[in-house]
Motif scaffolding. Structure first.
Motif, PDB file in Angstrom:
ATOM      1  N   ARG A  95       0.842  -1.200   0.000  1.00 53.62           N
ATOM      2  CA  ARG A  95       0.000   0.000   0.000  1.00 53.62           C
ATOM      3  C   ARG A  95       0.878   1.250   0.000  1.00 53.62           C
ATOM      4  NH1 ARG A  95      -2.824  -2.673   4.591  1.00 53.62           N
ATOM      5  NH2 ARG A  95      -4.671  -3.790   3.785  1.00 53.62           N
ATOM      6  N   ALA A  96       1.932   1.211   0.834  1.00 52.44           N
ATOM      7  CA  ALA A  96       2.827   2.370   0.959  1.00 52.44           C
ATOM      8  C   ALA A  96       3.603   2.613  -0.328  1.00 52.44           C
ATOM      9  CB  ALA A  96       3.780   2.154   2.128  1.00 52.44           C
ATOM     10  N   GLU A  97       4.049   1.504  -0.949  1.00 52.88           N
ATOM     11  CA  GLU A  97       4.899   1.650  -2.142  1.00 52.88           C
ATOM     12  C   GLU A  97       4.113   1.973  -3.409  1.00 52.88           C
ATOM     13  OE1 GLU A  97       8.462  -1.481  -0.760  1.00 52.88           O
ATOM     14  OE2 GLU A  97       7.097  -1.984  -2.417  1.00 52.88           O
ATOM     15  N   HIS A  98       2.870   1.436  -3.480  1.00 49.76           N
ATOM     16  CA  HIS A  98       2.171   1.513  -4.771  1.00 49.76           C
ATOM     17  C   HIS A  98       0.789   2.142  -4.697  1.00 49.76           C
ATOM     18  CE1 HIS A  98       5.496  -0.897  -6.177  1.00 49.76           C
ATOM     19  NE2 HIS A  98       5.218  -1.829  -5.275  1.00 49.76           N
ATOM     20  N   GLY A  99       0.321   2.434  -3.474  1.00 48.21           N
ATOM     21  CA  GLY A  99      -0.948   3.140  -3.339  1.00 48.21           C
ATOM     22  C   GLY A  99      -2.158   2.352  -3.776  1.00 48.21           C
ATOM     23  N   VAL A 100      -2.047   1.020  -3.763  1.00 53.81           N
ATOM     24  CA  VAL A 100      -3.184   0.192  -4.170  1.00 53.81           C
ATOM     25  C   VAL A 100      -3.987  -0.239  -2.946  1.00 53.81           C
ATOM     26  CG1 VAL A 100      -2.107  -0.691  -6.283  1.00 53.81           C
ATOM     27  CG2 VAL A 100      -1.748  -1.904  -4.108  1.00 53.81           C
ATOM     28  N   ALA A 101      -5.254  -0.581  -3.184  1.00 54.29           N
ATOM     29  CA  ALA A 101      -6.105  -1.080  -2.102  1.00 54.29           C
ATOM     30  C   ALA A 101      -5.861  -2.582  -1.967  1.00 54.29           C
ATOM     31  CB  ALA A 101      -7.572  -0.805  -2.426  1.00 54.29           C
ATOM     32  N   ILE A 102      -5.713  -3.037  -0.746  1.00 53.96           N
ATOM     33  CA  ILE A 102      -5.437  -4.453  -0.497  1.00 53.96           C
ATOM     34  C   ILE A 102      -6.336  -4.961   0.611  1.00 53.96           C
ATOM     35  CG2 ILE A 102      -3.720  -6.178   0.150  1.00 53.96           C
ATOM     36  CD1 ILE A 102      -1.545  -4.366  -0.924  1.00 53.96           C
ATOM     37  N   ASP A 103      -7.112  -6.000   0.286  1.00 47.53           N
ATOM     38  CA  ASP A 103      -7.934  -6.698   1.278  1.00 47.53           C
ATOM     39  C   ASP A 103      -7.208  -7.970   1.702  1.00 47.53           C
ATOM     40  OD1 ASP A 103     -10.030  -5.032   1.527  1.00 47.53           O
ATOM     41  OD2 ASP A 103     -11.525  -6.297   0.519  1.00 47.53           O
ATOM     42  N   ILE A 104      -7.359  -8.323   2.962  1.00 42.41           N
ATOM     43  CA  ILE A 104      -6.815  -9.593   3.442  1.00 42.41           C
ATOM     44  C   ILE A 104      -7.966 -10.505   3.813  1.00 42.41           C
ATOM     45  CG2 ILE A 104      -5.518 -10.690   5.311  1.00 42.41           C
ATOM     46  CD1 ILE A 104      -3.734  -8.163   5.302  1.00 42.41           C
ATOM     47  N   LEU A 105      -7.969 -11.679   3.215  1.00 46.42           N
ATOM     48  CA  LEU A 105      -9.031 -12.660   3.480  1.00 46.42           C
ATOM     49  C   LEU A 105      -8.346 -13.906   4.039  1.00 46.42           C
ATOM     50  CD1 LEU A 105     -11.966 -13.569   3.277  1.00 46.42           C
ATOM     51  CD2 LEU A 105     -11.611 -13.990   0.824  1.00 46.42           C
ATOM     52  N   ARG A 106      -8.233 -13.948   5.370  1.00 47.50           N
ATOM     53  CA  ARG A 106      -7.571 -15.094   5.964  1.00 47.50           C
ATOM     54  C   ARG A 106      -8.396 -16.342   5.772  1.00 47.50           C
ATOM     55  NH1 ARG A 106      -7.511 -18.715   9.312  1.00 47.50           N
ATOM     56  NH2 ARG A 106      -5.630 -19.549  10.282  1.00 47.50           N
TER      57      ARG A 106
END
Ligand SMILES: NC(=O)C1=CN([C@@H]2O[C@H](COP(=O)(O)OP(=O)(O)OC[C@H]3O[C@@H](n4cnc5c(N)ncnc54)[C@H](OP(=O)(O)O)[C@@H]3O)[C@@H](O)[C@H]2O)C=CC1
Ligand SMILES: CC(=O)[C@H](N)C(=O)O
Length: 262
Positions: free
Chosen positions: A49-60
């Motif tokens: 997120r910090a490097e590329h500004g993309v949205a990331i969801d985590i689905l454990r």
């Protein structure tokens, strides 16, 4: 929010899956990361997120647990932002087939076969309606090389190749791209996890080079990606020899060589 399709990556907490996450984040894709290790995925997501500004969801999710597998299937079916499935989570197991405990056999098949098939199905059900999308199934050279590696693992990877080829025939005309990636030995945690000391093994490909090569095949919309194979004509000859036998795969009587002498 990216204008590109989101990418759902299984086995995203380490190795090939984590590297795919890095590469698609660099390309500007939002991500859905799936694995069991929440903490490792959170660390990866924070960096990307910090490097590329993309949205990331985590689905454990433990993909061997049917209830948790179903939650990932539902995300694939219901989230129309997801346009690419990296069907990557998998495991290997060293040792003789006869020594494998029954539960180990079941767990390996549940992860490498059942989860791969059910996730591909969940994605395909929506991709077909949308006439687009991509499914990347991570197989192995061991799926076509019974001479190498452990029997059960290779058999699960033979399934991944066959599933990919049948899906290419069924889904390709409708605009869905299916890629089978067949890595050879690659430097990840799979070795330690499966009870093998990577330091005692021959030199192997880095995970960065593997994924970058697989993405060259992805960008070319290649059906079968063999990162180590220097000449695509070798695969073509192999597949042509297979196809030459098809004419004998339906018939009424056994071949002469199987008929008892008069
Ligand atoms: N490395 C190699 O030499 C080769 C690998 N492959 C294939 O590449 C794929 C990725 O493996 P690789 O990156 O090497 O190995 P790693 O062991 O580094 O990664 C495996 C990934 O799968 C996840 N995973 C394992 N079990 C489960 C589970 N029950 N539920 C959900 N996720 C799970 C792990 O996450 P977590 O533990 O957090 O759940 C991890 O993120 C596999 O399908 C493997 O068969 C193919 C050919 C060669
Ligand atoms: C090469 C592979 O597919 C795998 N890592 C194995 O050998 O267990």
């Amino acid at each position: 929010m990216s204008t590109q399709p989101s990418v759902l990556i299984t086995g995203a907490s380490s190795g090939i899956g984590a590297t795919y996450a890095d590469r698609f984040a660099r390309r500007g894709h939002d991500l859905v990361l799936v694995a069991r290790d929440q903490s490792r995925m959170e660390q990866l997501a924070e960096r990307l997120r910090a490097e590329h500004g993309v949205a990331i969801d985590i689905l454990r999710a433990d993909l061997v647990d049917r209830t948790q597998l179903a939650q990932v299937e539902a995300r694939l079916r219901d989230d129309s932002r997801i346009g690419i499935l990296i069907n990557n989570a998998g495991a290997s197991k060293a040792g003789a087939f006869g020594d494998l405990p029954p539960d180990t056999i079941s767990a390996l098949v549940d992860l490498n076969v059942t989860a791969v098939a059910r996730l591909a199905s969940a994605a395909a059900s929506r991709f077909v309606r949308e006439q687009g999308g991509a499914i990347v199934n991570i197989g192995s050279v061991l799926g076509i090389a019974h001479e190498i590696g452990s029997p059960l693992y290779g058999a699960t990877k033979a399934f991944v190749l066959m599933l990919s080829q049948t899906l290419q025939r069924e889904l390709g005309p409708g605009g869905v791209y299916v890629q089978a990636v067949l890595p050879a030995a690659t430097a990840t945690e799979i070795w330690d996890r499966s009870g093998r000391n990577v330091d005692e093994l021959p030199p192997m490909m880095s995970v960065d080079e593997l994924v970058d090569a697989a993405l060259v095949g992805f960008d070319r919309r290649e059906a079968i990606t063999l990162p180590l194979l220097p000449d695509t004509e070798q695969w073509d000859a192999y597949d042509a020899a297979r196809k030459a036998m098809l004419v004998h795969f339906s018939g009424v009587h056994p071949a002469e060589r199987y008929r008892k002498a008069g």
